[in-house]
Design an enzyme around this catalytic site. Structure first.
Site, PDB file in Angstrom:
ATOM      1  N   PRO A   9     -16.439 -12.583  27.840  1.00  0.00           N
ATOM      2  CA  PRO A   9     -17.566 -12.483  28.766  1.00  0.00           C
ATOM      3  C   PRO A   9     -18.645 -13.537  28.555  1.00  0.00           C
ATOM      4  O   PRO A   9     -18.984 -13.889  27.429  1.00  0.00           O
ATOM      5  CB  PRO A   9     -18.130 -11.074  28.498  1.00  0.00           C
ATOM      6  CG  PRO A   9     -17.604 -10.686  27.167  1.00  0.00           C
ATOM      7  CD  PRO A   9     -16.271 -11.379  27.032  1.00  0.00           C
ATOM      8  N   ASN A  10     -19.148 -14.007  29.701  1.00  0.00           N
ATOM      9  CA  ASN A  10     -20.268 -14.945  29.798  1.00  0.00           C
ATOM     10  C   ASN A  10     -19.918 -16.378  29.395  1.00  0.00           C
ATOM     11  O   ASN A  10     -20.748 -17.279  29.537  1.00  0.00           O
ATOM     12  CB  ASN A  10     -21.482 -14.439  28.992  1.00  0.00           C
ATOM     13  CG  ASN A  10     -21.923 -13.062  29.437  1.00  0.00           C
ATOM     14  OD1 ASN A  10     -22.181 -12.863  30.620  1.00  0.00           O
ATOM     15  ND2 ASN A  10     -21.977 -12.100  28.535  1.00  0.00           N
ATOM     16  N   ARG A  17     -25.652 -21.547  30.094  1.00  0.00           N
ATOM     17  CA  ARG A  17     -26.087 -20.394  29.311  1.00  0.00           C
ATOM     18  C   ARG A  17     -26.650 -20.830  27.957  1.00  0.00           C
ATOM     19  O   ARG A  17     -25.911 -21.371  27.122  1.00  0.00           O
ATOM     20  CB  ARG A  17     -24.861 -19.497  29.084  1.00  0.00           C
ATOM     21  CG  ARG A  17     -25.096 -18.323  28.204  1.00  0.00           C
ATOM     22  CD  ARG A  17     -23.777 -17.690  27.771  1.00  0.00           C
ATOM     23  NE  ARG A  17     -24.042 -16.544  26.930  1.00  0.00           N
ATOM     24  CZ  ARG A  17     -23.172 -16.016  26.114  1.00  0.00           C
ATOM     25  NH1 ARG A  17     -21.945 -16.499  26.030  1.00  0.00           N
ATOM     26  NH2 ARG A  17     -23.498 -14.985  25.377  1.00  0.00           N
ATOM     27  N   TYR A  22     -25.403 -22.659  22.667  1.00  0.00           N
ATOM     28  CA  TYR A  22     -23.969 -22.819  22.940  1.00  0.00           C
ATOM     29  C   TYR A  22     -23.565 -24.236  23.339  1.00  0.00           C
ATOM     30  O   TYR A  22     -22.377 -24.506  23.502  1.00  0.00           O
ATOM     31  CB  TYR A  22     -23.542 -21.818  24.018  1.00  0.00           C
ATOM     32  CG  TYR A  22     -23.745 -20.372  23.582  1.00  0.00           C
ATOM     33  CD1 TYR A  22     -23.060 -19.865  22.486  1.00  0.00           C
ATOM     34  CD2 TYR A  22     -24.638 -19.537  24.241  1.00  0.00           C
ATOM     35  CE1 TYR A  22     -23.246 -18.558  22.064  1.00  0.00           C
ATOM     36  CE2 TYR A  22     -24.835 -18.227  23.834  1.00  0.00           C
ATOM     37  CZ  TYR A  22     -24.140 -17.746  22.742  1.00  0.00           C
ATOM     38  OH  TYR A  22     -24.322 -16.455  22.316  1.00  0.00           O
ATOM     39  N   ASN A  72     -12.057 -16.613  21.779  1.00  0.00           N
ATOM     40  CA  ASN A  72     -13.493 -16.370  21.683  1.00  0.00           C
ATOM     41  C   ASN A  72     -13.755 -15.157  22.569  1.00  0.00           C
ATOM     42  O   ASN A  72     -13.810 -15.288  23.802  1.00  0.00           O
ATOM     43  CB  ASN A  72     -14.311 -17.576  22.143  1.00  0.00           C
ATOM     44  CG  ASN A  72     -15.801 -17.359  21.946  1.00  0.00           C
ATOM     45  OD1 ASN A  72     -16.241 -16.236  21.666  1.00  0.00           O
ATOM     46  ND2 ASN A  72     -16.587 -18.405  22.103  1.00  0.00           N
ATOM     47  N   ALA A  75     -19.170 -11.329  23.229  1.00  0.00           N
ATOM     48  CA  ALA A  75     -19.779 -10.132  22.650  1.00  0.00           C
ATOM     49  C   ALA A  75     -18.757  -9.040  22.349  1.00  0.00           C
ATOM     50  O   ALA A  75     -19.023  -8.159  21.514  1.00  0.00           O
ATOM     51  CB  ALA A  75     -20.865  -9.600  23.571  1.00  0.00           C
ATOM     52  N   GLU A  96     -10.006 -16.758  15.526  1.00  0.00           N
ATOM     53  CA  GLU A  96     -11.235 -16.334  16.212  1.00  0.00           C
ATOM     54  C   GLU A  96     -12.214 -17.503  16.207  1.00  0.00           C
ATOM     55  O   GLU A  96     -12.493 -18.070  15.143  1.00  0.00           O
ATOM     56  CB  GLU A  96     -11.809 -15.132  15.462  1.00  0.00           C
ATOM     57  CG  GLU A  96     -13.154 -14.660  15.954  1.00  0.00           C
ATOM     58  CD  GLU A  96     -13.705 -13.528  15.076  1.00  0.00           C
ATOM     59  OE1 GLU A  96     -12.928 -12.889  14.327  1.00  0.00           O
ATOM     60  OE2 GLU A  96     -14.921 -13.309  15.132  1.00  0.00           O
ATOM     61  N   HIS A  98     -16.024 -19.139  17.526  1.00  0.00           N
ATOM     62  CA  HIS A  98     -17.366 -18.984  18.086  1.00  0.00           C
ATOM     63  C   HIS A  98     -18.048 -20.335  18.109  1.00  0.00           C
ATOM     64  O   HIS A  98     -17.958 -21.102  17.138  1.00  0.00           O
ATOM     65  CB  HIS A  98     -18.209 -18.003  17.269  1.00  0.00           C
ATOM     66  CG  HIS A  98     -17.601 -16.639  17.217  1.00  0.00           C
ATOM     67  ND1 HIS A  98     -17.608 -15.783  18.293  1.00  0.00           N
ATOM     68  CD2 HIS A  98     -16.910 -16.011  16.233  1.00  0.00           C
ATOM     69  CE1 HIS A  98     -16.978 -14.678  17.968  1.00  0.00           C
ATOM     70  NE2 HIS A  98     -16.535 -14.781  16.725  1.00  0.00           N
ATOM     71  N   ARG A 105     -27.103 -15.368  12.915  1.00  0.00           N
ATOM     72  CA  ARG A 105     -27.840 -14.816  14.057  1.00  0.00           C
ATOM     73  C   ARG A 105     -28.159 -13.328  13.807  1.00  0.00           C
ATOM     74  O   ARG A 105     -28.191 -12.878  12.669  1.00  0.00           O
ATOM     75  CB  ARG A 105     -27.037 -15.057  15.336  1.00  0.00           C
ATOM     76  CG  ARG A 105     -26.808 -16.560  15.593  1.00  0.00           C
ATOM     77  CD  ARG A 105     -26.048 -16.812  16.868  1.00  0.00           C
ATOM     78  NE  ARG A 105     -26.792 -16.340  18.035  1.00  0.00           N
ATOM     79  CZ  ARG A 105     -26.236 -16.168  19.239  1.00  0.00           C
ATOM     80  NH1 ARG A 105     -24.958 -16.446  19.427  1.00  0.00           N
ATOM     81  NH2 ARG A 105     -26.973 -15.733  20.251  1.00  0.00           N
TER      82      ARG A 105
HETATM   83  C1  DQA Z   1     -20.133 -16.236  20.853  1.00  0.00           C
HETATM   84  C2  DQA Z   1     -21.051 -15.406  19.928  1.00  0.00           C
HETATM   85  C3  DQA Z   1     -21.182 -13.993  20.433  1.00  0.00           C
HETATM   86  O1  DQA Z   1     -22.049 -13.251  19.587  1.00  0.00           O
HETATM   87  C4  DQA Z   1     -21.794 -13.985  21.830  1.00  0.00           C
HETATM   88  O2  DQA Z   1     -21.867 -12.674  22.331  1.00  0.00           O
HETATM   89  C5  DQA Z   1     -21.047 -14.874  22.761  1.00  0.00           C
HETATM   90  C6  DQA Z   1     -20.623 -16.191  22.287  1.00  0.00           C
HETATM   91  C7  DQA Z   1     -20.075 -17.692  20.430  1.00  0.00           C
HETATM   92  O3  DQA Z   1     -19.154 -18.381  20.871  1.00  0.00           O
HETATM   93  O4  DQA Z   1     -20.927 -18.172  19.673  1.00  0.00           O
HETATM   94  O5  DQA Z   1     -20.868 -14.561  23.929  1.00  0.00           O
HETATM   95  O6  DQA Z   1     -18.832 -15.702  20.783  1.00  0.00           O
END
Ligand code: DQA
Length: 147
Positions: A9-10, A17, A22, A72, A75, A96, A98, A105
């Site tokens: 998501p997102n 964003r 990011y 990735n 959240a 995984e 990020h 964070r």
């Molecule tokens: C993320 C870190 C997550 O905590 C966050 O919710 C994201 C992006 C990252 O790539 O840094 O959506 O996965």
């Protein structure tokens, strides 16, 4: 060699964003950088992004014929036992990823449901986290066990 690259998501809004966290690269930019590196390595990449937990799980199931997964989960990393179960169900080596250093964070981002079921995490290197994960998974899938 085929690797499934799945984003949660997102992450479709990357570039817009919170760029200070990011980065300025869009998801399409990152996928192009990965595709260029994958060509050098002889890897076929399959990309998928969704904002829905169930769609992510279905996509992981649907790519179980791949050789590995780069994920990735956004959240959902911090909330989804179901996505962790999906990774276990397909029994593929997974990394995984990020963009941000989640451990630097908010506390809510420190726990990952995926961490116990993946080969490892790459976090905090922006778009380079994805490229590092690609090289690492390629190394794992091609390496010959030492005799
Ligand atoms: C993320 C870190 C997550 O905590 C966050 O919710 C994201 C992006 C990252 O790539 O840094 O959506 O996965």
């Amino acid at each position: 060699m085929r690797i499934f690259v799945v984003n949660g998501p997102n992450l479709n809004l990357l570039g817009h964003r919170e760029p200070e966290i990011y980065g300025l690269e869009s998801l399409a930019d990152i996928e192009l950088l990965m595709t260029n590196r994958a060509e050098e390595l002889g890897i076929d990449l399959k990309f998928f992004q969704s904002n829905s937990e169930g769609a992510l799980i279905d996509a992981i199931h649907g790519h179980r014929d791949c050789d590995g997964v780069i994920i990735n989960a956004g959240a959902y990393t911090h909330t989804s036992l179901a996505i962790a179960d999906a990774l276990v169900s397909v029994a593929l080596p997974a990394i995984e990823v990020h963009l941000s250093n989640v451990h630097a964070r908010e506390v809510a981002r420190h726990h990952s449901f995926l961490a116990p079921v993946v080969w490892g995490q790459v976090a905090g290197f922006g778009f380079r986290s994805y490229l590092a994960a690609l090289d690492l998974l390629h190394a794992r899938l091609t390496e010959v066990a030492p005799s």
